[in-house]
Design a protein around this motif. Sequence first.
Motif, PDB file in Angstrom:
ATOM      1  N   VAL A 163       2.057  15.875  -0.788  1.00 24.31           N
ATOM      2  CA  VAL A 163       3.212  15.182  -1.353  1.00 24.31           C
ATOM      3  C   VAL A 163       4.473  15.710  -0.688  1.00 24.31           C
ATOM      4  O   VAL A 163       4.712  16.928  -0.664  1.00 24.31           O
ATOM      5  N   THR A 164       5.274  14.806  -0.153  1.00 20.92           N
ATOM      6  CA  THR A 164       6.500  15.206   0.545  1.00 20.92           C
ATOM      7  C   THR A 164       7.774  14.718  -0.139  1.00 20.92           C
ATOM      8  O   THR A 164       8.865  15.166   0.214  1.00 20.92           O
ATOM      9  N   ALA A 165       7.633  13.802  -1.115  1.00 19.33           N
ATOM     10  CA  ALA A 165       8.824  13.309  -1.810  1.00 19.33           C
ATOM     11  C   ALA A 165       8.419  12.647  -3.112  1.00 19.33           C
ATOM     12  O   ALA A 165       7.299  12.134  -3.249  1.00 19.33           O
ATOM     13  N   VAL A 166       9.327  12.660  -4.069  1.00 19.17           N
ATOM     14  CA  VAL A 166       9.172  11.944  -5.343  1.00 19.17           C
ATOM     15  C   VAL A 166      10.381  11.041  -5.490  1.00 19.17           C
ATOM     16  O   VAL A 166      11.519  11.510  -5.546  1.00 19.17           O
ATOM     17  N   ASP A 167      10.138   9.738  -5.519  1.00 20.19           N
ATOM     18  CA  ASP A 167      11.232   8.759  -5.573  1.00 20.19           C
ATOM     19  C   ASP A 167      12.248   9.022  -4.465  1.00 20.19           C
ATOM     20  O   ASP A 167      13.469   9.041  -4.684  1.00 20.19           O
TER      21      ASP A 167
ATOM     22  N   VAL B 297       6.852   6.541 -11.101  1.00 18.73           N
ATOM     23  CA  VAL B 297       7.376   7.290  -9.964  1.00 18.73           C
ATOM     24  C   VAL B 297       6.655   6.813  -8.712  1.00 18.73           C
ATOM     25  O   VAL B 297       5.564   6.238  -8.786  1.00 18.73           O
ATOM     26  N   VAL B 298       7.288   7.051  -7.577  1.00 16.75           N
ATOM     27  CA  VAL B 298       6.671   6.740  -6.292  1.00 16.75           C
ATOM     28  C   VAL B 298       6.593   8.033  -5.491  1.00 16.75           C
ATOM     29  O   VAL B 298       7.618   8.651  -5.189  1.00 16.75           O
ATOM     30  N   LEU B 299       5.376   8.452  -5.168  1.00 17.38           N
ATOM     31  CA  LEU B 299       5.173   9.664  -4.391  1.00 17.38           C
ATOM     32  C   LEU B 299       5.022   9.308  -2.912  1.00 17.38           C
ATOM     33  O   LEU B 299       4.290   8.377  -2.564  1.00 17.38           O
ATOM     34  N   SER B 300       5.710  10.036  -2.067  1.00 19.56           N
ATOM     35  CA  SER B 300       5.505   9.909  -0.624  1.00 19.56           C
ATOM     36  C   SER B 300       4.489  10.969  -0.233  1.00 19.56           C
ATOM     37  O   SER B 300       4.674  12.153  -0.529  1.00 19.56           O
ATOM     38  N   ILE B 301       3.410  10.548   0.412  1.00 20.68           N
ATOM     39  CA  ILE B 301       2.355  11.488   0.768  1.00 20.68           C
ATOM     40  C   ILE B 301       1.996  11.348   2.238  1.00 20.68           C
ATOM     41  O   ILE B 301       2.303  10.332   2.882  1.00 20.68           O
ATOM     42  N   VAL B 302       1.353  12.377   2.756  1.00 23.42           N
ATOM     43  CA  VAL B 302       0.778  12.330   4.100  1.00 23.42           C
ATOM     44  C   VAL B 302      -0.725  12.461   3.934  1.00 23.42           C
ATOM     45  O   VAL B 302      -1.223  13.406   3.323  1.00 23.42           O
ATOM     46  N   ARG B 303      -1.444  11.473   4.472  1.00 19.05           N
ATOM     47  CA  ARG B 303      -2.912  11.456   4.395  1.00 19.05           C
ATOM     48  C   ARG B 303      -3.449  11.033   5.755  1.00 19.05           C
ATOM     49  O   ARG B 303      -3.102   9.957   6.255  1.00 19.05           O
ATOM     50  N   GLY B 304      -4.269  11.899   6.338  1.00 18.81           N
ATOM     51  CA  GLY B 304      -4.836  11.574   7.640  1.00 18.81           C
ATOM     52  C   GLY B 304      -3.789  11.369   8.707  1.00 18.81           C
ATOM     53  O   GLY B 304      -3.975  10.565   9.623  1.00 18.81           O
ATOM     54  N   GLY B 305      -2.674  12.074   8.591  1.00 25.55           N
ATOM     55  CA  GLY B 305      -1.615  11.948   9.584  1.00 25.55           C
ATOM     56  C   GLY B 305      -0.702  10.770   9.372  1.00 25.55           C
ATOM     57  O   GLY B 305       0.249  10.578  10.149  1.00 25.55           O
ATOM     58  N   GLU B 306      -0.953   9.972   8.333  1.00 24.48           N
ATOM     59  CA  GLU B 306      -0.127   8.801   8.062  1.00 24.48           C
ATOM     60  C   GLU B 306       0.691   8.998   6.782  1.00 24.48           C
ATOM     61  O   GLU B 306       0.226   9.625   5.829  1.00 24.48           O
ATOM     62  N   ILE B 307       1.898   8.455   6.774  1.00 19.81           N
ATOM     63  CA  ILE B 307       2.759   8.509   5.598  1.00 19.81           C
ATOM     64  C   ILE B 307       2.474   7.297   4.713  1.00 19.81           C
ATOM     65  O   ILE B 307       2.445   6.163   5.199  1.00 19.81           O
ATOM     66  N   ARG B 308       2.240   7.551   3.437  1.00 21.23           N
ATOM     67  CA  ARG B 308       1.957   6.462   2.498  1.00 21.23           C
ATOM     68  C   ARG B 308       2.812   6.621   1.247  1.00 21.23           C
ATOM     69  O   ARG B 308       3.260   7.711   0.919  1.00 21.23           O
TER      70      ARG B 308
END
Length: 443
Positions: A370-374, A397-408
Amino acid sequence: MPEDDLPGDAEDGSPFNFPLPPEDRLWRHPSEIGGQARRGGPLPLPLPAPAPPLPGRRFGGVGTAVVALAGGLLGSVLTVGMLAVVGAFDARVVEQRTVEQPPGPGSLSRLTSLEVTSEDTATVARRTEPALVRLEVNAPVGTATATAVSLGGEFLLTSADLLRRSDPGTAITAVLPDAKRVAAQVVAEDRYTNLVVLRLPGASLPTPSWGSSETLVAGTDVLVVGAAEENARSATVARGVISSVGVRTTVDNGVTLHDLLRLDANMAPVSRGGLVLDANGMVVGLVSTFASDGDGSERIGLATPIELARAVADSIMRFGRPTEVWLGVDGQTLTPTEASTLNLDGGALITTVTPQGPAQVGGLAAGDVVTAVDQVPVDTFTALILALRTHQPGDPVVLSIVRGGEIRLVPLYLARRPLAEQERASGPDGGADGADETHTMPS
């Protein structure tokens, strides 16, 4: 300046001396330099570097610029030579300490370094001491003590270890800096951070200067300041170092605490609940519990980052209880190596997702970062906790995540921690609630 301190007052009769003629002086007034230039005489050295041209003005040609540049370089050489003669490049290090008062009530002294004398350490302790209270409770082994820090007004924050070490139903006595003894009331405990807020009716104590834990790394020098021990006249102070960050431990109520600062310092028992100060004398952590070393002695201090500790306290003071929002994950802060591998500045690594919890329902999985919240960046597990604690159960809330090298982007709804999860968090391993980012530290 007093008249008897003016230059020239020693025994020469006159406080001023007339300047030497221009030919005998190293320094000249600009008007004298200009006059010599107009008369064609030699320019005095060192010559100040020419000012940049002003818009619309015309200056001399290349010859003038070369003369000015040569004069400036020669002046620099002479200046360096003079500095070397008077010892300006002496290899010895002269330590300079700066003490200034940061704004705010009961603020602490700022120090340029903790590698200083005991006098500077004593100064920090004296300025911190008015915000600290010694707590005493009856315990099976006698009287147990701890430190509480003022949150302003009637409220105090301390480690909940003291409650579990006391006899059932025992009163908590607060010993104020003036030695006055007052009964303290428990407002609420946050079991997921092992912190508790107390209230002293009618009290009004100063607060220390709150700092930030975000720049702390292993090896950072710190001071741990606790309240005065019984029969002592001053606060307890231990000089130490942060030996590790992002530590987790399970306390004696069975809950796993996360993202703690491990302290390598020789602390007295009363330091439980004490303050961790950085090199500027600012509060960066609160000693929430002790851990046992290899000999079974409780000599290892573990501190909660001050941002999280204050968020817990704020929730309890505002609502009378900790925030109940729940995400349903366990995790940890990315190490610098892990963050660099992912080309990130930091993040919260999810290690466990509670089945049927808000995180799993929303699509979050173990291994996500997780790299960001909202859209608000989070670079540590503590930062994720703090971001979630600003919400209430049911909030989207909307979480910004990195999974498998991709930002989602992962949208989800937060929930209230179910009773089953509270019980599971109190199990031997702490469960996913130990890192549950919502209740106080867990999510």
